[in-house]
Scaffold this motif. Structure first.
Motif, PDB file in Angstrom:
ATOM      1  N   ASP A 100       0.668  -1.240   0.044  1.00 51.60           N
ATOM      2  CA  ASP A 100      -0.040  -0.002   0.184  1.00 51.60           C
ATOM      3  C   ASP A 100       0.749   1.223   0.238  1.00 51.60           C
ATOM      4  OD1 ASP A 100      -2.508  -1.364   0.135  1.00 51.60           O
ATOM      5  OD2 ASP A 100      -2.300  -1.804   2.067  1.00 51.60           O
ATOM      6  N   SER A 101       2.068   1.105   0.422  1.00 50.35           N
ATOM      7  CA  SER A 101       2.918   2.458   0.597  1.00 50.35           C
ATOM      8  C   SER A 101       4.452   1.866   0.400  1.00 50.35           C
ATOM      9  CB  SER A 101       3.023   2.828   1.619  1.00 50.35           C
ATOM     10  OG  SER A 101       3.046   1.992   2.920  1.00 50.35           O
ATOM     11  N   VAL A 102       5.133   2.457  -0.509  1.00 45.79           N
ATOM     12  CA  VAL A 102       6.709   2.409  -0.520  1.00 45.79           C
ATOM     13  C   VAL A 102       7.371   3.514  -0.277  1.00 45.79           C
ATOM     14  CG1 VAL A 102       6.031   0.593  -2.578  1.00 45.79           C
ATOM     15  CG2 VAL A 102       6.460   2.894  -3.101  1.00 45.79           C
ATOM     16  N   ALA A 103       8.804   3.460   0.100  1.00 46.76           N
ATOM     17  CA  ALA A 103       9.792   4.575   0.248  1.00 46.76           C
ATOM     18  C   ALA A 103      10.967   4.119  -0.235  1.00 46.76           C
ATOM     19  CB  ALA A 103      10.105   4.351   1.708  1.00 46.76           C
ATOM     20  N   ILE A 104      11.553   4.984  -1.156  1.00 49.00           N
ATOM     21  CA  ILE A 104      13.042   4.846  -1.789  1.00 49.00           C
ATOM     22  C   ILE A 104      13.987   5.691  -0.995  1.00 49.00           C
ATOM     23  CG2 ILE A 104      14.036   5.170  -4.016  1.00 49.00           C
ATOM     24  CD1 ILE A 104      11.211   4.942  -5.444  1.00 49.00           C
ATOM     25  N   VAL A 105      14.965   4.874  -0.406  1.00 46.76           N
ATOM     26  CA  VAL A 105      15.969   5.721   0.369  1.00 46.76           C
ATOM     27  C   VAL A 105      17.117   5.700  -0.869  1.00 46.76           C
ATOM     28  CG1 VAL A 105      17.677   5.490   2.192  1.00 46.76           C
ATOM     29  CG2 VAL A 105      15.324   4.356   2.334  1.00 46.76           C
ATOM     30  N   GLY A 106      17.637   6.912  -0.858  1.00 43.74           N
ATOM     31  CA  GLY A 106      18.751   7.393  -1.816  1.00 43.74           C
ATOM     32  C   GLY A 106      18.265   7.764  -3.122  1.00 43.74           C
ATOM     33  N   ALA A 107      16.907   8.312  -3.255  1.00 45.77           N
ATOM     34  CA  ALA A 107      16.212   8.610  -4.463  1.00 45.77           C
ATOM     35  C   ALA A 107      16.956   9.831  -5.067  1.00 45.77           C
ATOM     36  CB  ALA A 107      14.788   8.923  -4.058  1.00 45.77           C
ATOM     37  N   SER A 108      17.376   9.747  -6.486  1.00 45.20           N
ATOM     38  CA  SER A 108      18.085  10.899  -7.000  1.00 45.20           C
ATOM     39  C   SER A 108      17.164  12.003  -7.765  1.00 45.20           C
ATOM     40  CB  SER A 108      19.048  10.230  -7.977  1.00 45.20           C
ATOM     41  OG  SER A 108      19.522  11.255  -8.795  1.00 45.20           O
ATOM     42  N   ASP A 109      17.587  12.927  -7.952  1.00 45.76           N
ATOM     43  CA  ASP A 109      16.682  14.017  -8.442  1.00 45.76           C
ATOM     44  C   ASP A 109      16.878  13.934 -10.148  1.00 45.76           C
ATOM     45  OD1 ASP A 109      15.047  16.613  -8.275  1.00 45.76           O
ATOM     46  OD2 ASP A 109      16.765  17.613  -9.241  1.00 45.76           O
ATOM     47  N   ASP A 110      18.066  13.193 -10.616  1.00 47.15           N
ATOM     48  CA  ASP A 110      18.343  13.015 -11.743  1.00 47.15           C
ATOM     49  C   ASP A 110      17.553  11.807 -12.350  1.00 47.15           C
ATOM     50  OD1 ASP A 110      19.033  12.514 -14.167  1.00 47.15           O
ATOM     51  OD2 ASP A 110      21.104  12.711 -13.938  1.00 47.15           O
ATOM     52  N   PRO A 111      16.374  11.655 -13.205  1.00 47.75           N
ATOM     53  CA  PRO A 111      15.822  10.596 -13.575  1.00 47.75           C
ATOM     54  C   PRO A 111      16.250   9.749 -14.358  1.00 47.75           C
ATOM     55  CG  PRO A 111      14.872  12.459 -14.912  1.00 47.75           C
ATOM     56  CD  PRO A 111      15.945  13.068 -13.679  1.00 47.75           C
ATOM     57  N   ASN A 112      17.502  10.003 -15.022  1.00 43.44           N
ATOM     58  CA  ASN A 112      18.094   9.122 -15.922  1.00 43.44           C
ATOM     59  C   ASN A 112      19.338   8.502 -14.870  1.00 43.44           C
ATOM     60  OD1 ASN A 112      17.082  10.004 -18.272  1.00 43.44           O
ATOM     61  ND2 ASN A 112      18.450  11.905 -18.147  1.00 43.44           N
ATOM     62  N   LYS A 113      19.325   8.608 -13.630  1.00 47.40           N
ATOM     63  CA  LYS A 113      20.422   7.603 -12.872  1.00 47.40           C
ATOM     64  C   LYS A 113      19.640   6.495 -12.365  1.00 47.40           C
ATOM     65  CE  LYS A 113      23.491  11.212 -11.285  1.00 47.40           C
ATOM     66  NZ  LYS A 113      24.086  11.699  -9.830  1.00 47.40           N
ATOM     67  N   THR A 114      20.353   5.514 -12.379  1.00 46.95           N
ATOM     68  CA  THR A 114      19.649   4.170 -11.643  1.00 46.95           C
ATOM     69  C   THR A 114      18.856   4.601 -10.463  1.00 46.95           C
ATOM     70  OG1 THR A 114      21.436   2.965 -12.528  1.00 46.95           O
ATOM     71  CG2 THR A 114      20.159   1.939 -10.707  1.00 46.95           C
ATOM     72  N   THR A 115      19.443   5.283  -9.591  1.00 45.66           N
ATOM     73  CA  THR A 115      18.609   5.830  -8.534  1.00 45.66           C
ATOM     74  C   THR A 115      17.687   6.538  -8.553  1.00 45.66           C
ATOM     75  OG1 THR A 115      20.393   7.373  -7.864  1.00 45.66           O
ATOM     76  CG2 THR A 115      20.758   5.271  -6.917  1.00 45.66           C
ATOM     77  N   GLY A 116      17.437   7.292  -9.750  1.00 52.88           N
ATOM     78  CA  GLY A 116      16.348   8.115 -10.148  1.00 52.88           C
ATOM     79  C   GLY A 116      15.138   7.400 -10.988  1.00 52.88           C
ATOM     80  N   ARG A 117      15.633   6.193 -11.494  1.00 55.20           N
ATOM     81  CA  ARG A 117      14.480   5.721 -12.211  1.00 55.20           C
ATOM     82  C   ARG A 117      13.331   5.045 -11.410  1.00 55.20           C
ATOM     83  NH1 ARG A 117      19.190   2.072 -15.284  1.00 55.20           N
ATOM     84  NH2 ARG A 117      20.272   3.713 -16.427  1.00 55.20           N
ATOM     85  N   PRO A 118      13.406   4.426 -10.363  1.00 54.22           N
ATOM     86  CA  PRO A 118      12.328   3.805  -9.754  1.00 54.22           C
ATOM     87  C   PRO A 118      11.044   5.091  -9.576  1.00 54.22           C
ATOM     88  CG  PRO A 118      14.057   3.154  -8.538  1.00 54.22           C
ATOM     89  CD  PRO A 118      14.827   4.125  -9.661  1.00 54.22           C
ATOM     90  N   GLN A 119      11.360   6.277  -9.404  1.00 55.83           N
ATOM     91  CA  GLN A 119      10.267   7.208  -9.123  1.00 55.83           C
ATOM     92  C   GLN A 119       9.526   7.553 -10.395  1.00 55.83           C
ATOM     93  OE1 GLN A 119      11.778  10.890  -7.499  1.00 55.83           O
ATOM     94  NE2 GLN A 119       9.883  11.811  -7.855  1.00 55.83           N
ATOM     95  N   ARG A 120      10.393   7.277 -11.339  1.00 54.18           N
ATOM     96  CA  ARG A 120       9.710   7.324 -12.903  1.00 54.18           C
ATOM     97  C   ARG A 120       8.970   6.543 -13.343  1.00 54.18           C
ATOM     98  NH1 ARG A 120      12.463   6.721 -18.022  1.00 54.18           N
ATOM     99  NH2 ARG A 120      14.319   6.795 -16.885  1.00 54.18           N
ATOM    100  N   PHE A 121       9.600   5.117 -12.957  1.00 54.15           N
ATOM    101  CA  PHE A 121       8.918   4.060 -13.424  1.00 54.15           C
ATOM    102  C   PHE A 121       7.393   3.728 -12.440  1.00 54.15           C
ATOM    103  CE2 PHE A 121      13.122   1.667 -14.382  1.00 54.15           C
ATOM    104  CZ  PHE A 121      13.327   2.451 -15.556  1.00 54.15           C
ATOM    105  N   LEU A 122       7.480   4.047 -11.301  1.00 54.43           N
ATOM    106  CA  LEU A 122       6.197   4.021 -10.372  1.00 54.43           C
ATOM    107  C   LEU A 122       5.374   4.872 -11.052  1.00 54.43           C
ATOM    108  CD1 LEU A 122       7.677   3.922  -6.802  1.00 54.43           C
ATOM    109  CD2 LEU A 122       6.559   1.931  -8.062  1.00 54.43           C
ATOM    110  N   SER A 123       5.433   5.998 -11.201  1.00 61.27           N
ATOM    111  CA  SER A 123       4.649   7.046 -11.874  1.00 61.27           C
ATOM    112  C   SER A 123       3.996   6.789 -12.934  1.00 61.27           C
ATOM    113  CB  SER A 123       5.251   8.506 -12.084  1.00 61.27           C
ATOM    114  OG  SER A 123       4.416   9.373 -12.560  1.00 61.27           O
ATOM    115  N   ARG A 124       4.804   6.193 -14.219  1.00 61.60           N
ATOM    116  CA  ARG A 124       4.327   5.839 -15.401  1.00 61.60           C
ATOM    117  C   ARG A 124       3.453   4.566 -15.289  1.00 61.60           C
ATOM    118  NH1 ARG A 124       8.761   4.970 -19.868  1.00 61.60           N
ATOM    119  NH2 ARG A 124       8.785   7.149 -19.774  1.00 61.60           N
ATOM    120  N   ALA A 125       3.705   3.698 -14.536  1.00 63.82           N
ATOM    121  CA  ALA A 125       2.898   2.321 -14.060  1.00 63.82           C
ATOM    122  C   ALA A 125       1.636   2.687 -13.638  1.00 63.82           C
ATOM    123  CB  ALA A 125       3.592   1.345 -13.552  1.00 63.82           C
ATOM    124  N   GLY A 126       1.611   3.892 -12.696  1.00 63.60           N
ATOM    125  CA  GLY A 126       0.414   4.000 -12.324  1.00 63.60           C
ATOM    126  C   GLY A 126      -0.060   3.505 -10.920  1.00 63.60           C
TER     127      GLY A 126
END
Length: 712
Positions: free
Chosen positions: A17-43
């Motif tokens: 029901d909830s997830v947290a990403i520790v070490g999230a990057s502001d750069d969406p092209n970095k490995t550490t920035g991708r999960p935020q973009r992927f989650l948003s796109r997947a709905g």
């Protein structure tokens, strides 16, 4: 307190029901920035938190300084930091009561002694609060149906990860993305994908068992680099077999390192890959050798239950292109699969129905096979004929140019009780999508097509016995042949009459309790392979020749290794009249526990690599199956009029050797080589024996121990 049971872990693992990403990057092209973009796109519809103490926002979203500062305890935390920060984050997860933490961070057990120490601290941090850890070095967890894309794998950057029933678990992080990219646009979808990484806590087997009750999971595809945590894999195998959810597996690591540590030929032949084969067979897994087949296999495995067909299934091939069909027939033959030709009656009925085919091994429709009505009639007649257990349809260029013709006709027959599978000679993703979605397993190459068919029909229901057992502890010793013969004799394995002579007594009278001729052998626990040291003399005809042979052996052993103080020889009655020599071996594997090996025998046994391996103990039925596996024993089976050997006695010997797993728990490895097989009814006799056991051990369990022996 968190619920760490398999049932309790399923929801936070795949349906948080909830997830947290520790070490999230502001750069969406970095490995550490991708999960935020992927989650948003997947709905993803749950709450999402991004932890980065050095920023106030991350990609336009609020950044939190720590897990403890979040407004709620997340179900699943994805940690993408350095190793020390990852340990601290897991410790914080444990304190807060987080259920699952997936750790991308590297620098643990794979990084030498310092990394192993960090991994122990990571494990301890998790255990302090009950949080279950996936990883370290995990590329993440994906459930496309729930919009959960907790991964930095770039392959998930494409939208619309295909949903379906296959659950993928991989010890290699990049593989989950590779399989998704290969399945995309081909009608194959996923119920979940997990990269297990270093498996510091949750193993691949434990994760697979956790999701077993998920109704969306209908089959499994496993990518393994090793057999670590094999006990968890065995537990999962039993549960998956009970649930009726098939498992395909692809394994790397055809290493001979384990064999190098062994003293017997058995160890060389039962290396890591042979052990893996035996383990997967006992688990009821379908092992594929083509990577492409790993994502293609589950569809066919779901259609054909394990053990539901005879050893030699009847495979029919129908085609619109003779050359393409020949590709498949050849690959099937290389895997020992036989194509069944249509009967004369079936050929006549197909002619009458307007689908004429030649009298041949394959049903070649030729150019007329591009017509939907002809393909429909041909498939109907073949599937209804009772002559085939599986029909392979090989489609030519129409698969790409006009899939609404032959391809649609094949798709219409996907739910028949006799399964049909398809191989399209051209690259035809549209056809593959149509066929797979219609219940017709479809293959991209002839190699993967044949590979998956062979693996499917070779699969049997899970029949794990004792399961993986630990290697007996402590230092080991090799016993001399006389002691080894006594030990295997307790398992009803016959040896020739023999006696021991002291070299110091050679000048006295030599009286043997059996007739000449005899064999004289060096007797020492320091000579596991006597022939290499000149320690065996055959065909000795009288007492005087025994003295000469014994002195000759003593001189040869001294020249071979002056440190061996040989003071005894074994005199053994010559055994003759056999129709075959075999090797029967036993070993306790570090990974999968006790195994038994059958091979052709003699000093060259390991060179020919013609062997069969199973987990021990085995039943008589399995022992006979092993005998059929070894090509070099064809003569002993009565090939082309040769005198058949006593295969029942050989099978009983295999069972007896395998039962060392029950009655002799201190034995690490044992081997009879050669085992002479007499003609039918004459029995077998062990001409040489080798045993390595825990140092100081002197006997097995009482004969009242429970037996795992089966019935014929």
């Amino acid at each position: 307190m968190t619920d760490s049971s398999p049932q309790g872990l399923l929801r936070p693992l795949l349906y948080p029901d909830s997830v947290a990403i520790v070490g999230a990057s502001d750069d969406p092209n970095k490995t550490t920035g991708r999960p935020q973009r992927f989650l948003s796109r997947a709905g993803f519809s749950g709450a999402t938190y991004f932890v980065n103490p050095s920023r106030k926002t991350v990609q336009g979203e609020k950044a939190w300084p720590s897990l403890g500062s979040l407004p709620r305890v997340p179900d699943h935390v994805f940690i993408m930091t350095g190793p020390e920060a990852a340990i601290a984050a897991v410790r914080e997860c444990a304190t807060l009561g987080v259920s699952v933490a997936t750790v991308l961070s590297s620098g643990f057990a794979e990084d030498g002694a310092a990394g192993r120490e960090r991994q122990e601290r990571l494990r301890a941090a998790a255990a302090a609060g009950g949080v279950r850890v996936i990883g370290p070095s995990s590329l993440g967890v994906v459930n496309p149906g729930a919009g959960v894309l907790l991964t930095g794998n770039a392959a998930f950057g494409e939208p619309d990860t295909p949903c379906g029933g296959v659950f993928v678990a991989s010890q290699s992080g990049s593989v989950i993305g590779a399989l998704v990219s290969r399945a995309r646009g081909r009608g194959v979808g996923f119920a979940g994908l997990v990269s297990t990484g270093g498996e510091a806590d949750l193993s691949l087997g434990a994760i697979c068992e956790t999701v077993l009750d998920d109704p969306h999971v209908t089959s499994y595809a496993l990518f393994l680099e090793s057999l670590r945590h094999s006990a968890d894999l065995a537990s999962f195998a039993r549960a998956a077999d009970q649930a009726g959810k098939p498992v395909a597996v692809y394994k790397l690591g055809r290493s001979d390192e384990a064999a190098a540590l062994a003293v017997s030929h058995t160890g060389a032949m039962a290396g890591e890959d042979a052990e893996a084969d035996a383990f997967f067979r006992a688990c009821g897994f379908a092992r594929v050798s083509q990577f492409e087949g790993l994502v293609e296999a589950p569809a066919l495995l779901e259609r054909i239950p394990a053990g539901s067909h005879a050893r030699d299934p009847r495979i029919g091939v129908v085609t619109t292109t003779g050359g393409g069909a020949a590709l498949v027939v050849e690959q099937l033959a290389l895997r020992g699969m036989t194509v069944a030709a249509p009967s004369e009656n079936l050929v006549t009925r197909m002619h009458a129905a307007g689908a004429p085919i030649p009298h041949s091994l394959i049903a070649d429709l030729g150019l007329a096979g591009a017509r939907r009505d002809i393909v429909t009639d041909a498939l109907r007649l073949m599937q209804d004929s009772g002559e085939f257990d599986l029909v392979v349809f090989v489609i030519g260029s129409s698969a790409r140019l006009n899939p609404e013709l032959a391809v649609q006709a094949v798709a219409d027959h996907g739910r028949h009780t006799v399964p049909v599978v398809a191989f399209a000679v051209p690259e035809a993703p549209e056809a593959a999508m149509l066929l797979n979605s219609s219940g017709v397993p479809t293959f991209r190459t002839p190699e993967s097509c044949a590979d998956v068919i062979a693996a499917t029909f070779g699969r049997r229901p899970c029949h794990l016995g004792l399961g993986p057992a630990p290697v007996p502890p402590g230092p080991t010793e090799v016993v001399d042949e006389h002691a080894a013969a006594e030990l295997i004799g307790r398992r009803a394995i016959a040896t020739p009459p023999s006696t021991v002579l002291d070299l110091a007594d050679l000048d006295g009278p030599i009286e043997l309790p059996f007739d000449f001729p005899v064999v004289v052998k060096a007797l020492s626990d320091q000579l596991p392979h006597k022939t290499e040291a000149g320690g065996v003399v055959l065909g000795v005809e009288d007492a005087g020749a025994v003295r000469v042979a014994a002195k000759q052996i003593a001189a040869a052993v001294a020249a071979h290794n002056p440190d061996i103080a040989l003071d005894r020889v074994l005199v053994q009655q010559m055994a003759t009249g056999g129709v075959a020599e075999t090797l029967v071996g036993y070993r306790v594997s570090q990974d999968v526990g006790p195994i038994v090996v059958l091979s052709t025998g003699g000093v060259m046994a390991e060179i020919f690599a013609d062997s069969s391996v199973r987990l021990a103990p085995v039943t008589l039925d399995t022992a006979h199956e092993m005998i059929r596996d070894v090509k070099g024993l064809a003569a002993a089976r009565g090939y082309r009029g040769t005198t058949p050997g006593d295969l029942d006695a050989l099978a009983r010997t295999i069972v007896g050797m395998s039962e060392l797993a029950i009655y002799e728990p201190d034995v690490h490895e044992a081997e009879v080589n050669p085992l002479l097989v007499h003609p039918q009814g004459g029995g077998v006799v062990a001409l040489d024996a080798l045993v390595r056991r825990t140092a100081g051990a002197h006997g097995g369990k009482p004969a009242t121990a429970p037996s795992a022996r089966g019935t014929t």
